[in-house]
Design an enzyme around this catalytic site. Structure first.
Site, mmCIF file in Angstrom:
data_model
loop_
_atom_site.group_PDB
_atom_site.id
_atom_site.type_symbol
_atom_site.label_atom_id
_atom_site.label_comp_id
_atom_site.label_asym_id
_atom_site.label_seq_id
_atom_site.Cartn_x
_atom_site.Cartn_y
_atom_site.Cartn_z
ATOM 1 N N GLY A 213 -5.195 3.713 4.907
ATOM 2 C CA GLY A 213 -4.007 4.388 5.412
ATOM 3 C C GLY A 213 -4.396 5.669 6.114
ATOM 4 C CB CYS B 276 -10.337 2.924 3.749
ATOM 5 S SG CYS B 276 -10.558 4.340 4.826
ATOM 6 C CE1 TYR B 277 -4.329 8.501 1.486
ATOM 7 C CE2 TYR B 277 -3.348 6.684 0.248
ATOM 8 C CZ TYR B 277 -3.376 8.025 0.590
ATOM 9 O OH TYR B 277 -2.469 8.879 0.042
ATOM 10 C CG HIS C 192 -11.728 -0.559 7.127
ATOM 11 N ND1 HIS C 192 -10.446 -0.568 6.638
ATOM 12 C CD2 HIS C 192 -12.012 0.725 7.426
ATOM 13 C CE1 HIS C 192 -9.966 0.667 6.660
ATOM 14 N NE2 HIS C 192 -10.897 1.465 7.124
ATOM 15 C CD GLU D 202 -9.834 -4.103 6.306
ATOM 16 O OE1 GLU D 202 -10.747 -4.220 5.461
ATOM 17 O OE2 GLU D 202 -9.203 -3.042 6.478
ATOM 18 C CG ASP E 181 5.788 -18.754 16.965
ATOM 19 O OD1 ASP E 181 4.630 -19.135 16.709
ATOM 20 O OD2 ASP E 181 6.076 -17.583 17.236
ATOM 21 C CE LYS F 6 1.864 -17.337 18.385
ATOM 22 N NZ LYS F 6 3.294 -17.240 18.740
#
Ligand code: XMP
Length: 517
Positions: free
Chosen positions: A58, A85-86, A173, A175, A231, A373
């Site tokens: 964050g 992280c945060y 991170h 991710e 979609d 997505k």
């Protein structure tokens, strides 16, 4: 859609730009997860029954008192917690460690030296790994019971763990793709440490979704606005599997679609899949409504309103319909719900079916509400939709209406359709289409001199746009090889009557937008 009895992970969001990426990585590891804001009611967190919790990064600083914290109860649930992280810093501060403002900020690539044999790093052979950092503060003292399991040059306490309680904190991170072993670390946490099974895979998602939809609509009939985009196409295929002929799709051909697009939609859905599709040929109505109008925002409004009017008119003919299906996806839910915990119902603006009158009393059915997505695309493939349809670049709701500058006329739309088709055909032929995020031709209603054959021509200009982007908020123009651009230009000028000049757009976003209007 998810199976409430399957294993889940909860991501608590402290506002990082990467939070959705954490969730996507967990889903890709085959485990269902959701994102809750850090101040979601604790009761909701309890009810979610996660097998593990991740505290996201964050933008704030833990060193300031009023900044967000995790509920203390999160650390008392007896489930593993991973702070990133945060999330790591607030965990350190809340459990008795300390965080300081550091002069040694780290942004971008860094190396972490790994200590010991922490189960978060199982399967990582190297003693040090490349990671992505983005922090100003750093942990200066670890809480009791924890040990340091990784250090970087500027953060001596870059990773810590209390293996007995299954609490972990990492400053980097995992991710982000730049973190080499990031996927392994996330997999170690969700599978190895939390014990989640790999249940979140397309076949299961489809099965569960079908069961849920059947339970939701019973014997009722359902309407879906089919646009040909990814979609709504996947919703159509899913619902068709679930309820067969009780689904009716309405496909409005507004005359602003790409070349042969209407026929392709009919071929895939009506002919191949046997879906009931009502095709409404509304070109004249749309072009009539747009006549004389050249302001882009007014053009958008006219197209949107016309769509609602026609969709509503067709929907009213289906007396037995009780449900309206929509292709809302998870990012729409997170982004529009903000701190409301994803409960807000979203109507996708570009589907423009938000205006159905209350007296129709249709219930809303949104089978993609929990999906990212890339998951929607994987489902589409599993459901047998053509790869070309699934991997298509985004196409704006107002279609060619915003790619014909100024007043929209049929003559212009026809020229643009042909030029655009040649452009995309050459991108496919040269294997460039999939590496470009969005490519299209634009019609400029100005005439320019050229020589076509032996004659001097005074014809229209086509501009080509191609961009690369992750989030469509910023974009850079694609470096399509000159020889490919040359071929495209030659073909458009030779094959499309009415065009004597082709230009390539070399503007980045910002300041230029992706679309020209
Ligand atoms: P811009 O032009 O704002 O586009 O840089 C960003 C992305 O949004 C798409 N776009 C639209 N999509 N209705 C839509 O459904 C619209 O009015 C619209 N305008 C832009 C654009 O194609 C790009 O992907």
């Amino acid at each position: 859609m998810h199976d409430p009895h399957a294993d889940h992970i909860l991501v608590i969001d402290f506002g990082s730009q990467y939070t959705q990426l954490i969730a996507r990585n967990i889903r890709e590891a085959g485990v269902y997860c959701e994102i809750y804001p850090f101040d979601a009611p604790m009761q909701a967190i309890n009810e979610f029954k996660a097998r593990g919790i991740i505290l996201s990064g964050g933008p704030e600083s833990v060193t300031t008192e009023e900044t967000p914290r995790a509920y203390h109860a999160i650390f008392e649930q007896g489930v593993p917690v991973l702070g990133i992280c945060y999330g790591m810093q607030t965990m350190a501060a809340q459990l008795g460690g300390a965080v300081e403002n550091s002069d040694h900020k780290e942004y971008g690539h860094a190396m972490i030296n790994l200590h010991g044999h922490c189960d978060l790093f199982t399967g990582i052979e190297a003693d040090s790994i490349d990671v992505w950092m983005s922090h100003g503060d750093r942990v200066s003292a670890i809480p009791e019971g924890f040990s340091v399991v990784g250090e970087s040059k500027n953060a001596p306490l870059a990773a810590f763990a209390d293996v007995s309680r299954h609490f972990y904190g990492i400053q980097f991170h995992p991710e982000v793709t730049h973190t080499r072993e990031g996927k392994q670390i996330i997999s170690n946490f969700v599978h190895g440490i939390c014990g989640c099974a790999r249940e979140w895979v397309p076949a299961n998602i489809i099965q569960q979704s079908i069961e849920n939809m059947r339970a939701q609509v019973g014997k009722d009939e359902v309407i879906l606005g089919l646009s040909g985009g990814v979609d709504s196409s996947v919703v159509a295929a899913l619902l068709h599997e679930a309820i067969g002929e009780k689904l009716t799709c309405i496909f409005v051909d507004n005359g602003l679609l790409r070349l042969d697009e209407g026929d392709q939609v009919m071929q895939v859905f009506a002919e191949n899949l046997g879906v009931t599709v009502v095709r409404v040929d509304a070109e004249e109505e749309f072009l009539g409504a747009l006549k004389g109008e050249s302001d882009p925002e007014i053009k958008r409004k006219i197209i949107g309103n016309k769509f609602i009017e026609i969709f509503e008119r067709e929907a009213r003919k289906l007396d037995n319909a009780r449900w309206l299906a929509q292709g809302t996806i998870y990012p729409d839910v997170i982004e529009s719900a903000g701190n409301k915990l994803g409960k807000a119902k979203v109507i996708k603006s570009h589907h423009n079916v938000g205006g159905l009158p209350d007296d129709m009393e249709l219930g809303l059915i949104e089978p993609l509400r929990e999906l990212f997505k890339d998951e929607v695309r994987r489902l589409g493939v599993e459901l047998g939709l053509p790869a070309k349809m699934i991997n298509r670049h985004p196409f704006p709701g107002p279609g060619l209406g915003v790619r014909i500058l100024g007043e929209v006329k049929k003559e212009f739309a026809d020229i643009l359709r042909q030029a655009d088709a040649i452009y995309l055909e050459e991108l496919y032929r040269n294997d460039l289409y999939d590496s470009i995020s969005q490519a299209f031709a634009v019609f400029l209603p100005v005439k320019s001199v050229g020589v076509v054959g032996d004659n001097r021509a005074y014809e229209y200009v086509i501009a080509l746009r191609a961009v690369e982007t992750i989030d469509f908020m910023t974009a850079s123009w694609s470096h399509i090889p000159y020889d490919v651009l040359g071929t495209i230009s030659n073909r458009i000028i030779n094959e499309v009557r009415g065009v004597s000049r082709v230009a390539y757009d070399i503007s980045g976003k910002p300041p230029a937008t992706i679309e020209w209007e």
